[in-house]
Scaffold this motif. Structure first.
Motif, PDB file in Angstrom:
ATOM      1  N   HIS A  65      -9.457 -31.084  53.254  1.00  7.96           N
ATOM      2  CA  HIS A  65      -8.848 -29.887  52.561  1.00  7.96           C
ATOM      3  C   HIS A  65      -8.920 -29.758  51.194  1.00  7.96           C
ATOM      4  CE1 HIS A  65      -5.904 -32.877  51.591  1.00  7.96           C
ATOM      5  NE2 HIS A  65      -5.476 -31.896  50.851  1.00  7.96           N
ATOM      6  N   ARG A  66      -9.388 -30.943  50.578  1.00  7.63           N
ATOM      7  CA  ARG A  66      -9.250 -30.735  49.064  1.00  7.63           C
ATOM      8  C   ARG A  66     -10.677 -30.105  48.814  1.00  7.63           C
ATOM      9  NH1 ARG A  66      -9.006 -37.057  48.680  1.00  7.63           N
ATOM     10  NH2 ARG A  66     -10.490 -36.675  50.563  1.00  7.63           N
ATOM     11  N   LYS A  67     -11.573 -30.354  49.533  1.00  7.35           N
ATOM     12  CA  LYS A  67     -13.067 -29.716  49.448  1.00  7.35           C
ATOM     13  C   LYS A  67     -12.801 -28.092  49.547  1.00  7.35           C
ATOM     14  CE  LYS A  67     -17.722 -30.028  51.319  1.00  7.35           C
ATOM     15  NZ  LYS A  67     -17.739 -28.885  52.096  1.00  7.35           N
ATOM     16  N   LEU A  68     -12.268 -27.745  50.655  1.00  4.80           N
ATOM     17  CA  LEU A  68     -12.256 -26.634  51.087  1.00  4.80           C
ATOM     18  C   LEU A  68     -11.302 -25.720  50.217  1.00  4.80           C
ATOM     19  CD1 LEU A  68     -12.096 -26.786  55.061  1.00  4.80           C
ATOM     20  CD2 LEU A  68     -13.843 -25.629  53.648  1.00  4.80           C
ATOM     21  N   GLY A  69     -10.134 -26.313  49.746  1.00  6.31           N
ATOM     22  CA  GLY A  69      -9.176 -25.824  48.955  1.00  6.31           C
ATOM     23  C   GLY A  69      -9.955 -25.167  47.724  1.00  6.31           C
ATOM     24  N   LYS A  70     -10.858 -26.019  47.018  1.00  4.54           N
ATOM     25  CA  LYS A  70     -11.514 -25.750  45.897  1.00  4.54           C
ATOM     26  C   LYS A  70     -12.353 -24.425  46.325  1.00  4.54           C
ATOM     27  CE  LYS A  70     -12.445 -29.138  43.180  1.00  4.54           C
ATOM     28  NZ  LYS A  70     -13.222 -30.373  42.867  1.00  4.54           N
ATOM     29  N   GLU A  71     -13.243 -24.666  47.285  1.00  7.91           N
ATOM     30  CA  GLU A  71     -14.058 -23.756  47.610  1.00  7.91           C
ATOM     31  C   GLU A  71     -13.563 -22.478  47.973  1.00  7.91           C
ATOM     32  OE1 GLU A  71     -17.454 -26.899  49.492  1.00  7.91           O
ATOM     33  OE2 GLU A  71     -16.592 -25.301  50.883  1.00  7.91           O
ATOM     34  N   LEU A  72     -12.684 -22.437  48.830  1.00  8.01           N
ATOM     35  CA  LEU A  72     -11.904 -21.128  49.061  1.00  8.01           C
ATOM     36  C   LEU A  72     -10.926 -20.521  48.155  1.00  8.01           C
ATOM     37  CD1 LEU A  72     -11.693 -21.848  52.741  1.00  8.01           C
ATOM     38  CD2 LEU A  72     -13.353 -20.767  51.784  1.00  8.01           C
ATOM     39  N   GLU A  73     -10.779 -21.417  47.060  1.00 16.42           N
ATOM     40  CA  GLU A  73      -9.874 -21.000  46.033  1.00 16.42           C
ATOM     41  C   GLU A  73      -8.144 -20.776  46.522  1.00 16.42           C
ATOM     42  OE1 GLU A  73     -11.182 -17.450  43.911  1.00 16.42           O
ATOM     43  OE2 GLU A  73     -13.431 -18.454  43.728  1.00 16.42           O
ATOM     44  N   LEU A  74      -7.890 -21.909  47.006  1.00 16.84           N
ATOM     45  CA  LEU A  74      -6.399 -22.043  47.609  1.00 16.84           C
ATOM     46  C   LEU A  74      -5.569 -22.570  46.749  1.00 16.84           C
ATOM     47  CD1 LEU A  74      -7.560 -22.891  51.514  1.00 16.84           C
ATOM     48  CD2 LEU A  74      -7.022 -20.777  50.373  1.00 16.84           C
ATOM     49  N   PHE A  75      -5.938 -23.814  46.137  1.00 20.05           N
ATOM     50  CA  PHE A  75      -5.252 -24.434  45.101  1.00 20.05           C
ATOM     51  C   PHE A  75      -5.826 -25.259  44.364  1.00 20.05           C
ATOM     52  CE2 PHE A  75      -5.812 -26.945  48.959  1.00 20.05           C
ATOM     53  CZ  PHE A  75      -6.064 -28.329  48.330  1.00 20.05           C
ATOM     54  N   CYS A  76      -5.168 -25.829  43.360  1.00 22.77           N
ATOM     55  CA  CYS A  76      -5.827 -26.670  42.339  1.00 22.77           C
ATOM     56  C   CYS A  76      -4.638 -27.536  41.642  1.00 22.77           C
ATOM     57  CB  CYS A  76      -6.622 -25.775  41.228  1.00 22.77           C
ATOM     58  SG  CYS A  76      -5.548 -24.780  40.277  1.00 22.77           S
ATOM     59  N   PHE A  77      -5.325 -28.438  41.189  1.00 23.42           N
ATOM     60  CA  PHE A  77      -4.387 -29.522  40.328  1.00 23.42           C
ATOM     61  C   PHE A  77      -4.836 -29.338  38.764  1.00 23.42           C
ATOM     62  CE2 PHE A  77      -4.150 -31.090  44.591  1.00 23.42           C
ATOM     63  CZ  PHE A  77      -2.825 -31.279  44.631  1.00 23.42           C
ATOM     64  N   ASP A  78      -4.054 -29.818  37.854  1.00 25.69           N
ATOM     65  CA  ASP A  78      -4.362 -29.607  36.373  1.00 25.69           C
ATOM     66  C   ASP A  78      -3.928 -30.831  35.720  1.00 25.69           C
ATOM     67  OD1 ASP A  78      -5.480 -27.623  34.419  1.00 25.69           O
ATOM     68  OD2 ASP A  78      -3.902 -28.919  33.504  1.00 25.69           O
ATOM     69  N   ASP A  79      -4.505 -31.541  34.887  1.00 25.93           N
ATOM     70  CA  ASP A  79      -4.077 -32.644  34.151  1.00 25.93           C
ATOM     71  C   ASP A  79      -2.934 -32.314  33.348  1.00 25.93           C
ATOM     72  OD1 ASP A  79      -6.071 -34.385  35.244  1.00 25.93           O
ATOM     73  OD2 ASP A  79      -6.971 -34.880  33.508  1.00 25.93           O
ATOM     74  N   ASP A  80      -2.912 -31.249  32.717  1.00 26.30           N
ATOM     75  CA  ASP A  80      -1.843 -30.861  32.097  1.00 26.30           C
ATOM     76  C   ASP A  80      -0.353 -30.589  32.678  1.00 26.30           C
ATOM     77  OD1 ASP A  80      -3.116 -31.062  29.627  1.00 26.30           O
ATOM     78  OD2 ASP A  80      -3.864 -29.276  29.214  1.00 26.30           O
ATOM     79  N   VAL A  81      -0.486 -30.212  33.922  1.00 23.61           N
ATOM     80  CA  VAL A  81       0.406 -29.913  34.656  1.00 23.61           C
ATOM     81  C   VAL A  81       1.025 -31.419  35.426  1.00 23.61           C
ATOM     82  CG1 VAL A  81       1.404 -28.739  36.861  1.00 23.61           C
ATOM     83  CG2 VAL A  81      -0.102 -27.646  35.421  1.00 23.61           C
ATOM     84  N   GLY A  82       0.187 -31.891  35.789  1.00 24.74           N
ATOM     85  CA  GLY A  82       0.551 -33.316  36.298  1.00 24.74           C
ATOM     86  C   GLY A  82       0.192 -33.584  37.613  1.00 24.74           C
ATOM     87  N   PRO A  83      -0.144 -34.940  37.945  1.00 25.85           N
ATOM     88  CA  PRO A  83      -0.636 -35.431  39.001  1.00 25.85           C
ATOM     89  C   PRO A  83       0.120 -35.293  40.367  1.00 25.85           C
ATOM     90  CG  PRO A  83       0.038 -37.385  37.831  1.00 25.85           C
ATOM     91  CD  PRO A  83       0.139 -36.035  36.971  1.00 25.85           C
ATOM     92  N   GLY A  84      -0.375 -34.828  41.415  1.00 32.98           N
ATOM     93  CA  GLY A  84       0.439 -34.513  42.401  1.00 32.98           C
ATOM     94  C   GLY A  84       1.342 -33.119  42.344  1.00 32.98           C
ATOM     95  N   LEU A  85       1.086 -32.333  41.629  1.00 30.62           N
ATOM     96  CA  LEU A  85       2.006 -30.971  41.334  1.00 30.62           C
ATOM     97  C   LEU A  85       0.895 -29.974  41.664  1.00 30.62           C
ATOM     98  CD1 LEU A  85       3.937 -32.066  38.053  1.00 30.62           C
ATOM     99  CD2 LEU A  85       4.622 -32.086  40.614  1.00 30.62           C
ATOM    100  N   PRO A  86       0.694 -29.499  42.929  1.00 30.88           N
ATOM    101  CA  PRO A  86      -0.267 -28.405  43.117  1.00 30.88           C
ATOM    102  C   PRO A  86       0.173 -27.123  42.699  1.00 30.88           C
ATOM    103  CG  PRO A  86       0.996 -28.965  45.228  1.00 30.88           C
ATOM    104  CD  PRO A  86       1.479 -29.874  44.257  1.00 30.88           C
ATOM    105  N   LEU A  87      -0.922 -26.297  42.101  1.00 29.60           N
ATOM    106  CA  LEU A  87      -0.834 -25.004  41.939  1.00 29.60           C
ATOM    107  C   LEU A  87      -1.529 -24.159  42.738  1.00 29.60           C
ATOM    108  CD1 LEU A  87      -2.076 -25.471  38.188  1.00 29.60           C
ATOM    109  CD2 LEU A  87       0.209 -25.546  38.936  1.00 29.60           C
ATOM    110  N   TRP A  88      -0.710 -23.174  43.373  1.00 28.83           N
ATOM    111  CA  TRP A  88      -1.102 -22.446  44.308  1.00 28.83           C
ATOM    112  C   TRP A  88      -1.954 -20.969  43.795  1.00 28.83           C
ATOM    113  CZ3 TRP A  88      -1.654 -24.078  49.146  1.00 28.83           C
ATOM    114  CH2 TRP A  88      -0.848 -25.161  49.557  1.00 28.83           C
ATOM    115  N   LEU A  89      -3.313 -21.003  44.030  1.00 28.26           N
ATOM    116  CA  LEU A  89      -3.973 -19.725  43.804  1.00 28.26           C
ATOM    117  C   LEU A  89      -3.408 -18.744  44.677  1.00 28.26           C
ATOM    118  CD1 LEU A  89      -7.266 -21.677  43.181  1.00 28.26           C
ATOM    119  CD2 LEU A  89      -6.309 -20.076  41.503  1.00 28.26           C
TER     120      LEU A  89
END
Length: 725
Positions: free
Chosen positions: A236-260
């Motif tokens: 799901h991490r790979k597909l989530g990136k490829e299909l532009e579903l969600f992402c994580f960002d260092d500045d937001v913080g670990p374990g805090l998903p951002l939903w595209l």
RNA sequence: GCCAGUGUAGCUCAGUGGUAGAGCAGCUGUUUCGUAAACAGCAGGUCGCGGGUUCGAUCCCCGCCACUGGCUCCA
């Protein structure tokens, strides 16, 4: 008082946070795979042929390692669901680069086709062999005692036969069983290295763990690795990136998903489904804030024992250094009426010495201190120990530093807020059952090493609801909840599931479990009855209930056969009382309601993660982030206008339809739509325009040919409305 | 939190003790095409962050952060 674990509250969905890595490594009940849990003889007899084979492969692994590193000390080497491992200690750090070398030695051992010989020995004989370094070795190793084997020996109960197994030169303390000969291991491969604590206890030395897998033959092993490849493709991490579903960002913080936007569609479709289902089931929707004052979590019991899993509190007063609430709570829990004043002072002193430390640190230290003192001796011994520990600061000075804090915590669960809503209005039996639903976002400070894509996150939205009901209403309410699960399984094509029904341990009433035997048995009977009568697939797990009532963990299997624990369903007959929740019954007495915690879709994060793997990113039309893409062949105006009109019609009907008006050739337009796994592509050329048709292409199914525009749109709308698979 | 590994462009990945490349994506043109990728040009990087060694570090060393695989944990 009990240990930290038994005292901790298992409020709401424990399973929501369970690691899928761990859950799908679990062997089928009732055979425990954890090496740390000693298997009974009976369980050993139940070992399958494959488990025997893998267990034998572990011995062969140890043999091979000793050929290369004779000083290695071995601990435990059991079969696990997908293979086996052996834990060992030695100076050389094994890396995957060493695998080839080790596998070569293993092959030699298998080729030699040694017999696995079993011998029974006395405890003294076994200890003598361990002292000579012979156990878990190829020969005697003077000065290199088989220390872990000695530890293992200690776990073997008196009266149980102690057995050794020998293959070639390798002699091991082992209860077996094994295959006949090393040559029976048809195929094997080493897979990874990890570390593990001896006997799973972090106070013990950390060992190197070598994982491998073994099968009867090469064909079966290849099939296994093919399945792993498939799982990797569906990650799901790979597909989530490829299909532009969600992402994580260092500045937001670990374990805090951002939903595209595309991922948000998935979540909102799940919400829509849940809202419809729950509305039909008589639920009321509520909304509550994401944080609350400390006091509420003292009432609920989540503080202090759950504090380390919550985000540190926000303190609204900079000078806040004490915690009256915490002291009150602690005293109440421990029933220290006599020494109350003394403990208060001691705690204040302690606080005073830790003015720079965080509340959580302080609290952990305080709690550790309490735990160190045996319950029975708590009286005088505790006073002495407290005095020693918290001596320096004068009481007055400590007092002067204390100010009542105003502390807020991000909520780690929704139930306390919902209990407050129950309490907000005077309730009568006529109001029950009261079903309060909220897709509340909770925040849990999971340890950094636990985070895992969407499966284990620090902010999670739960498909949460609490049903307050009377005992008489329980059965029908509980039944309705189960039926809701089944309905969801049907929609998502989940054909394999099991409900793990956990009951209490009668021996631990009053310790691990709320001390009301009658209520436990009654509630468990009710739950069991409903499960049996509805023909739901369930297994009963003794002694694993939540402290306040029986619970059901819902495990499901994805399309490629991986197991996930997605939801928990719990009966709570204790916490409503802590909150003083009551309703007026027919006879004008006040009664406390039962509460059912339920979240069929678990957390939306984990559920979406599951769905990504389950569907391999090929979502059914109703869920598809981009349901339709209109692809005109060329960019001539009449054609583009036709495409725009179709897109507009679909959008007006609520369909997520986009238009590819780029100058790419049609092949390229199709390729990019396919790559994003767009469910339906409507290809439009001159022929379609002239006939009032559209050519339909469905992801994964290819070109389905031209059909009248109105027909195609009607079909799409029907499929979406029915949530067709 | 612990052990181990990884971190180079939006993505996937090359590469070197002398301050960097490819493909795809992006942008600009040209192309007007019937079911999985037309052509050209342009632009894009503080080589995770901070120290150190060195004349010089993306590369070597230390610390931190994040991710990955496990362990521990998981209301």
């Amino acid at each position: 008082m009990g240990t930290r674990r038994s005292a901790s509250l298992r409020c709401f969905p424990s399973a929501l946070a369970a690691s899928p890595r761990k859950t799908y490594l679990r062997l089928p009940f009732p055979f425990p795979c954890m090496a740390e849990e000693r298997k009974t003889l009976e369980q050993r007899h139940q070992m399958s042929d494959l488990e025997r084979l893998r267990h034998s492969a572990a011995h062969v692994l140890a043999t091979a390692i000793l050929r290369i590193w004779p000083e290695a000390q071995f601990a435990a080497g059991p079969p696990v669901e997908n293979g086996f491992y052996y834990d060992l200690e030695m100076p050389h750090r094994i890396s995957p680069d060493d695998f080839l070398k080790i596998e070569e030695e293993m092959k030699k051992e298998i080729k030699a086709n040694h017999v696995f010989e079993r011998t029974a020995v006395s405890r003294d004989e076994a200890i003598a062999l361990a002292n000579s370094g012979r156990l878990g070795g190829l020969s005697e190793r003077p000065g290199n005692v088989s220390k872990f084997k000695i530890g293992n020996l200690a776990d073997i109960p008196e009266g149980e036969e102690i057995s050794l197994y020998k293959n070639g030169d390798f002699l091991d303390l082992c209860a077996g069983p094994h295959v006949m000969r090393t040559g029976n291991i048809g195929a094997f491969r080493l897979t990874s290295v990890a570390s593990a604590y001896y006997k799973g206890d972090e106070k013990n030395p950390q060992l190197q763990r070598i994982y491998g897998t073994a099968f009867k033959n090469k064909t079966e092993m290849e099939a296994y690795f093919t399945m792993l490849e498939e799982a990797k493709k569906r990650d799901h991490r790979k597909l989530g990136k490829e299909l532009e579903l969600f992402c994580f960002d260092d500045d937001v913080g670990p374990g805090l998903p951002l939903w595209l936007p595309r991922g948000t569609v998935l979540i909102e479709e799940l919400e829509k489904l849940a809202k419809e289902t729950e509305f039909a089931g008589g639920y009321d929707r509520v909304r509550t804030p994401v944080l609350a004052r400390e006091n509420m979590y003292l009432t609920s019991g989540h503080l202090p024992y759950y504090a380390e899993s919550m985000f540190p509190p926000m303190e609204l007063r900079e000078d806040a250094k004490g915690s009256e609430g915490f002291i009150d709570f602690t005293l109440k829990r421990l029933s220290f009426d006599e020494s109350e004043e003394y403990l208060r002072e001691a705690y204040r002193k302690a606080k005073g010495t830790h003015t720079s430390g965080s509340y959580v640190d302080m609290e952990a230290e305080f709690e550790e201190f309490f735990r160190a003192i045996p319950e029975q001796q708590f009286g005088d011994a505790s006073k002495i120990a407290l005095e020693r520990l918290f001596l320096d600061m004068g009481i007055d000075e400590a007092k002067s530093k204390i100010a009542p804090p105003d502390r807020y915590y991000l909520k780690a669960m929704n139930c306390p807020h919902h209990h407050k809503l129950f309490a907000a209005v005077p309730r009568s039996y006529r109001d029950l059952p009261l079903r309060l639903a909220e897709y509340g976002t909770c925040y849990r400070y999971e340890q950094s090493g636990e985070l895992f894509g969407l499966m284990r996150v620090r902010s999670m939205q739960m498909n949460d609801a609490h049903i307050y009901c009377t005992e008489e209403q329980f059965e029908s309410e509980f039944r309705a909840v189960n039926e809701m699960y089944l309905k969801y399984f049907a929609i998502f094509g989940i054909d394999k599931y099991v409900m793990r029904f956990s009951t209490h341990d009668p021996a631990k009433l009053g310790q691990k479990f709320v001390d009301n035997s009658e209520l436990w048995l009654k509630t468990e009977d009710m739950v069991r009855g409903v499960l049996q009568r509805t023909g739901i697939n369930f297994i009963e797990v003794p002694n694993e209930a939540a402290f306040y009532g029986p619970k059901i963990d819902v495990q499901v299997w994805s399309a490629i056969g991986r197991e996930f624990t997605i939801a928990t369903n719990q009966v709570d007959f204790a916490v409503p009382a802590r909150f003083g929740l009551t309703y007026k019954d027919r006879d004008n007495t006040s009664k406390t309601p039962l509460c059912i915690h339920r979240a069929p879709l678990g957390t939306h994060e984990r559920f979406v993660g599951f769905l990504i793997e389950h569907y391999a990113g090929n979502f059914p039309l109703w869920l598809s982030p981009e349901q339709v893409r209109v692809l005109p062949i060329g960019d001539e105006e009449p054609l583009v206008n036709y495409a725009k009109a179709i897109q507009a019609e679909l959008r007006a009907a609520g369909v997520r339809a986009n238009l590819d008006s780029s100058s790419d050739p049609i092949k390229a337009k199709i390729a990019s739509a396919e790559q994003m796994k767009v469910h339906t592509m409507l290809v439009l050329g001159h022929r379609d325009l002239e006939a009032g048709n559209v050519s339909v292409r469905v992801h994964g199914k290819g070109n389905l040919g031209a059909k009248p525009r109105a027909e195609v749109i009607a079909d799409l709308l029907a499929a979406i409305k029915e949530r067709r698979a």
